[in-house]
Design a protein around this motif. Structure first.
Motif, mmCIF file in Angstrom:
data_model
loop_
_atom_site.group_PDB
_atom_site.id
_atom_site.type_symbol
_atom_site.label_atom_id
_atom_site.label_comp_id
_atom_site.label_asym_id
_atom_site.label_seq_id
_atom_site.Cartn_x
_atom_site.Cartn_y
_atom_site.Cartn_z
ATOM 1 N N SER A 209 0.841 -1.191 0.000
ATOM 2 C CA SER A 209 0.000 0.000 0.000
ATOM 3 C C SER A 209 0.879 1.245 0.000
ATOM 4 N N GLN A 210 0.321 2.338 -0.525
ATOM 5 C CA GLN A 210 1.102 3.575 -0.590
ATOM 6 C C GLN A 210 1.459 4.102 0.797
ATOM 7 N N PRO A 211 0.554 4.060 1.794
ATOM 8 C CA PRO A 211 0.942 4.519 3.135
ATOM 9 C C PRO A 211 2.085 3.705 3.736
ATOM 10 N N SER A 212 2.090 2.364 3.510
ATOM 11 C CA SER A 212 3.172 1.529 4.039
ATOM 12 C C SER A 212 4.500 1.885 3.400
ATOM 13 N N LEU A 213 4.480 2.112 2.083
ATOM 14 C CA LEU A 213 5.709 2.485 1.398
ATOM 15 C C LEU A 213 6.225 3.826 1.911
ATOM 16 N N SER A 214 5.336 4.796 2.039
ATOM 17 C CA SER A 214 5.757 6.117 2.516
ATOM 18 C C SER A 214 6.340 6.026 3.921
ATOM 19 N N GLN A 215 5.725 5.208 4.768
ATOM 20 C CA GLN A 215 6.211 5.047 6.132
ATOM 21 C C GLN A 215 7.620 4.470 6.149
ATOM 22 N N GLN A 216 7.882 3.480 5.293
ATOM 23 C CA GLN A 216 9.211 2.871 5.248
ATOM 24 C C GLN A 216 10.258 3.840 4.688
ATOM 25 N N ILE A 217 9.870 4.667 3.722
ATOM 26 C CA ILE A 217 10.801 5.667 3.191
ATOM 27 C C ILE A 217 11.157 6.671 4.274
ATOM 28 N N ARG A 218 10.165 7.118 5.053
ATOM 29 C CA ARG A 218 10.441 8.067 6.142
ATOM 30 C C ARG A 218 11.354 7.438 7.192
ATOM 31 N N ALA A 219 11.118 6.145 7.486
ATOM 32 C CA ALA A 219 11.971 5.460 8.463
ATOM 33 C C ALA A 219 13.411 5.362 7.958
ATOM 34 N N LEU A 220 13.593 5.138 6.645
ATOM 35 C CA LEU A 220 14.935 5.077 6.064
ATOM 36 C C LEU A 220 15.615 6.447 6.138
ATOM 37 N N GLU A 221 14.856 7.496 5.831
ATOM 38 C CA GLU A 221 15.413 8.851 5.905
ATOM 39 C C GLU A 221 15.815 9.196 7.334
ATOM 40 N N LYS A 222 15.000 8.796 8.309
ATOM 41 C CA LYS A 222 15.318 9.067 9.712
ATOM 42 C C LYS A 222 16.599 8.355 10.122
ATOM 43 N N GLU A 223 16.757 7.092 9.665
ATOM 44 C CA GLU A 223 17.955 6.332 10.035
ATOM 45 C C GLU A 223 19.204 6.940 9.403
ATOM 46 N N LEU A 224 19.079 7.396 8.150
ATOM 47 C CA LEU A 224 20.231 7.969 7.458
ATOM 48 C C LEU A 224 20.502 9.416 7.862
ATOM 49 N N GLY A 225 19.485 10.049 8.455
ATOM 50 C CA GLY A 225 19.657 11.437 8.885
ATOM 51 C C GLY A 225 19.622 12.428 7.746
ATOM 52 N N ALA A 226 18.934 12.075 6.645
ATOM 53 C CA ALA A 226 18.853 12.984 5.495
ATOM 54 C C ALA A 226 17.618 12.645 4.687
ATOM 55 N N GLU A 227 17.026 13.677 4.106
ATOM 56 C CA GLU A 227 15.905 13.445 3.205
ATOM 57 C C GLU A 227 16.433 12.916 1.874
ATOM 58 N N LEU A 228 15.707 11.946 1.338
ATOM 59 C CA LEU A 228 16.109 11.326 0.077
ATOM 60 C C LEU A 228 15.348 11.872 -1.115
ATOM 61 N N PHE A 229 14.168 12.430 -0.854
ATOM 62 C CA PHE A 229 13.323 12.961 -1.929
ATOM 63 C C PHE A 229 12.879 14.373 -1.595
ATOM 64 N N SER A 230 12.802 15.177 -2.624
ATOM 65 C CA SER A 230 12.183 16.493 -2.524
ATOM 66 C C SER A 230 10.747 16.343 -2.990
ATOM 67 N N ARG A 231 9.821 16.765 -2.137
ATOM 68 C CA ARG A 231 8.406 16.550 -2.427
ATOM 69 C C ARG A 231 7.680 17.864 -2.680
ATOM 70 N N ALA A 232 8.320 18.827 -3.240
ATOM 71 C CA ALA A 232 7.740 20.149 -3.435
ATOM 72 C C ALA A 232 6.606 20.110 -4.452
ATOM 73 N N ARG A 233 5.417 20.565 -4.021
ATOM 74 C CA ARG A 233 4.246 20.706 -4.899
ATOM 75 C C ARG A 233 3.925 19.421 -5.658
ATOM 76 N N GLY A 234 4.114 18.302 -4.981
ATOM 77 C CA GLY A 234 3.734 17.033 -5.588
ATOM 78 C C GLY A 234 4.752 16.469 -6.551
ATOM 79 N N ASN A 235 5.803 17.213 -6.858
ATOM 80 C CA ASN A 235 6.848 16.703 -7.741
ATOM 81 C C ASN A 235 7.892 15.970 -6.908
#
Length: 303
Positions: A28-54
């Motif tokens: 599911s999309q919420p599960s994927l988003s949650q795992q991406i956020r958890a990966l970013e938190k562990e690495l200490g950096a954002e991996l994607f720029s989500r500006a205006r849906g892009n």
């Protein structure tokens, strides 16, 4: 850092869309988003720029992407290698062969293969080349030993010539010794024990007789290899068989070479072109290809 998180990260990086990435990895999309956020938190950096849906990769995401792809590729390689090794400890090989090859060529090869890989189950299907080609095409066989040329050429099959084999005349040891070597023309009027319809040897023998201008005369027809040899032993007639079969048939049969140019048949190993055989089948294929030499003629000698 979890392996699954890297899969999700690569999917988003390649699709640049969270929903499509979730569909690709079947979550599911919420599960994927949650795992991406958890990966970013562990690495200490954002991996994607989500500006205006892009969705775009950040510098950290650009740095991680080739590493993540390499890790996933290495994991796939490791999984494949382990599965390949496991297939040689257990599993099965489905091999088709003409009955004469089951009698002549295969016993020694299969014994060697079984000694090397005792956990592999060998399933053998006997049949004419036409039937074996059909079974290969529908996926019921991994490999097949067939006689060339095929009854119906198929671009869906890959064939590799294995060997060329002489055909010889067998007769009862109690019958008068034939003139040596025997010509095909000498078989005119000779009672022949003939294989059933669809047998490659039947078609080859009949075609050779017709090329000499006569129709062969059958005393018994319709048998498989063992039956044909038994009828010959009983003195019902002679038969044209492969040399490898004749040499295994025992001392109660006389084996006589055919005069030059004689008769030869070409044996090939076939498999589907669009599907690679499993590892165990490829190992058997390797053993069979070691026999890829022309059969040696032994003209003029009775056995």
């Amino acid at each position: 850092m979890q392996f699954q998180q890297l899969q999700y990260f690569v999917a988003v990086a390649e699709t640049r869309h969270f929903t499509r990435a979730a569909e690709r990895v079947h979550v599911s999309q919420p599960s994927l988003s949650q795992q991406i956020r958890a990966l970013e938190k562990e690495l200490g950096a954002e991996l994607f720029s989500r500006a205006r849906g892009n969705i775009a990769l950040t510098d950290a995401g650009e740095a991680l992407l080739p590493l993540a792809r390499r890790i996933l590729a290495d994991a796939d390689t490791a999984r494949h290698e382990v599965q390949e090794l496991a297939q040689l400890r257990r599993g099965r090989v489905r091999l088709g062969a003409t009955p004469s090859l089951c009698t002549g060529l295969l016993p020694d090869v299969l014994r060697t293969f079984h000694d090397l890989h005792p956990g592999i189950e060998l399933l053998i299907e006997e049949g004419g080349s036409h039937d074996l080609v059909r079974e290969l095409a529908r996926g019921a066989l991994d490999l097949a030993l067939v006689v060339l040329p095929l009854p119906t050429p198929s671009p869906a099959l890959t064939t590799v010539e294995l060997l060329q084999e002489d055909l010889v005349v067998v007769s009862s040891a109690a019958s008068p010794a034939p003139r040596r070597p025997v010509r095909i023309a000498d078989l005119q009027g000779e009672p022949l024990v003939m294989f059933r319809h669809g047998y490659d040897l039947r078609e080859l023998t009949v075609a050779a007789c017709r090329a000499e201008g006569f129709e062969p005369s059958f005393t018994v027809e319709g048998g498989e290899m063992d039956a044909v040899l038994g009828f010959v032993r009983a003195g019902l007639g002679v038969a044209v068989v492969p040399r490898m079969v004749a040499t295994r048939a025992g001392r109660d049969l006389r084996v006589t070479a055919l005069a030059r140019p004689g008769l030869r048949r070409t044996i090939a190993l076939a498999h589907r072109s669009d599907v690679a055989p499993p590892r165990a089948a490829r190992e058997l294929q390797r053993l069979l290809l070691r026999t890829r030499t022309s059969a040696q003629r032994e003209p003029g000698a009775d056995a």
